[in-house]
Write an enzyme that holds these catalytic residues in place. Structure first.
Site, PDB file in Angstrom:
ATOM      1  CD1 TRP A 162     -15.269   3.841 -58.433  1.00 34.07           C
ATOM      2  CD2 TRP A 162     -14.075   3.708 -56.555  1.00 34.07           C
ATOM      3  NE1 TRP A 162     -14.131   4.593 -58.618  1.00 34.07           N
ATOM      4  CE2 TRP A 162     -13.371   4.530 -57.487  1.00 34.07           C
ATOM      5  CE3 TRP A 162     -13.508   3.488 -55.310  1.00 34.07           C
ATOM      6  CZ2 TRP A 162     -12.142   5.134 -57.184  1.00 34.07           C
ATOM      7  CZ3 TRP A 162     -12.276   4.085 -55.003  1.00 34.07           C
ATOM      8  CH2 TRP A 162     -11.616   4.893 -55.933  1.00 34.07           C
ATOM      9  CE  LYS A 190     -10.338   2.245 -62.411  1.00 31.81           C
ATOM     10  NZ  LYS A 190      -9.353   1.637 -61.498  1.00 31.81           N
ATOM     11  CB  SER A 246      -7.950   3.846 -56.034  1.00 36.01           C
ATOM     12  OG  SER A 246      -8.659   3.990 -57.251  1.00 36.01           O
ATOM     13  CE  LYS A 285      -8.073  -1.533 -63.576  1.00 35.89           C
ATOM     14  NZ  LYS A 285      -8.724  -2.038 -62.351  1.00 35.89           N
ATOM     15  CG  ASP A 326      -5.889   1.078 -62.483  1.00 35.13           C
ATOM     16  OD1 ASP A 326      -6.145   0.474 -61.427  1.00 35.13           O
ATOM     17  OD2 ASP A 326      -6.719   1.794 -63.057  1.00 35.13           O
ATOM     18  CB  SER A 347      -7.950  -7.550 -57.760  1.00 34.10           C
ATOM     19  OG  SER A 347      -8.299  -7.737 -59.111  1.00 34.10           O
TER      20      SER A 347
END
Length: 337
Positions: free
Chosen positions: A12, A106, A136, A189, A242, A252
């Protein structure tokens, strides 16, 4: 143009550095891992975590935290959530009064139930804090595929500064004052995505996935609203948006870990197989703590915790969800007399 320090050089941090450099900013990437910095310098590519995404020659790399912080207009904190407090603590001595720190990870801290921005504010009180979240994946952002995120901060001018740093024709950034809503939606999430992956691993279909996503946002919303989040945020990019991308995407890591557990692997075996940080595992226990604190009913998240930490068979967890007591979909809706 601005001078920005990227604190964290994983997938990221690498993808966001590409975005910032494309926008004309000067970027210095920091990692505590010497081998990672050496790799980035030699190949201008994170060959392990983001292969195929080339970094511009203008980006600088360092293992010296002071060099990555001192004189920067803003810092982007991109380390995994479980390292946020330690990294923020180490950063504090170098951060100047009013220096902006943008949290892009997150998660919720298990012991304190604090969001990442709250941790930063506690460890670095002299800083100004903002968040950047949304549907994203680094694999797509690094390649310039269109994405939309939300910059959150207490003050409008802070969020708009984040928007200015990051926004371009393929990376759209909205602004919002609802920091708690952004962080809760973006963190929980990942837990629901573990459940979606478990269902995939069991061989279930689209009906199951739709049910998990829909009831999942219901759980996130129930807790988020109790914590002071806004409904508009939870139904937006950092809530339902998200959740959709994390539950459905091949990129993911949370969904992949859940899928491996659905196929029979243990939590640790699944995490070892993914070979990247599975944030949902670390947020799952914190979510239960928040549920107890705010008296929120989170049946999916409870079953995910049981599968993760109590060795409950995944198929049994799904069965218990499907055979819960009968109830209305929404208790707020009124029937005709």
């Amino acid at each position: 143009m601005a001078k920005l320090g990227m604190i964290g050089a994983g997938s990221w941090g690498t993808a966001l550095s590409v975005v910032l450099e494309k926008n004309g900013h000067t970027v210095t990437m920091w990692s505590a891992i010497s081998a990672e910095i050496k790799m980035l310098r030699n190949y201008h590519e994170h060959v392990e975590k983001l292969p195929g995404v080339k970094l511009p020659d203008s980006i600088q790399y360092t293992t010296d935290l002071a060099q990555a912080v001192t004189g920067m207009d803003a810092l982007v904190l991109a380390v995994p959530s479980m390292y946020t407090r330690k990294t923020a603590h180490d950063l504090a001595q170098y951060v100047s009064d009013g220096q902006l720190i943008i949290s892009v990870a997150k998660g919720v801290e298990e012991d304190t139930l604090m969001t990442l921005s709250q941790i930063i504010e506690q460890e670095i009180p002299q800083a100004v804090t903002a968040v950047l979240c949304g549907p994203s994946h680094a694999e797509e952002v690094g390649r310039g595929m269109p994405s939309a995120l939300v910059a959150g901060a207490k003050r409008r001018e802070t969020a708009e500064k984040v928007q200015y740093y990051f926004m371009n024709e393929s990376f759209r950034v909205y602004t919002s004052p609802d920091v708690i809503g952004i962080e809760i939606g973006s963190s929980l999430k990942n837990v629901i995505a573990l459940a979606a992956g478990m269902a995939d691993g069991l061989g279930y279909g689209d009906n199951t996935k739709a049910a998990l996503i829909t009831r999942g946002i219901n759980e996130i919303g129930r807790l988020g609203l109790a914590m002071g989040a806004r409904y508009e945020t939870l139904s937006g990019l950092t809530g339902i948006g998200d959740l959709i991308v994390t539950c459905a995407s091949k990129h993911s890591r949370n969904r992949k870990a859940g899928m491996l557990m659905g196929q029979g692997l243990s939590m640790q075996q699944a995490m070892d197989e993914v070979k990247m940080v599975v944030e949902g595992v670390y947020s799952a226990k914190a979510a239960i703590g928040l549920a107890e604190k705010y008296k929120a009913d989170l049946p999916i998240i409870e079953q995910v915790n049981a599968a993760l930490f109590q060795n409950k068979p995944v198929k049994e967890a799904v069965y218990e969800l499907m055979t819960r007591d009968k109830k209305a979909e929404n208790d707020e809706l009124a029937w005709e007399a």
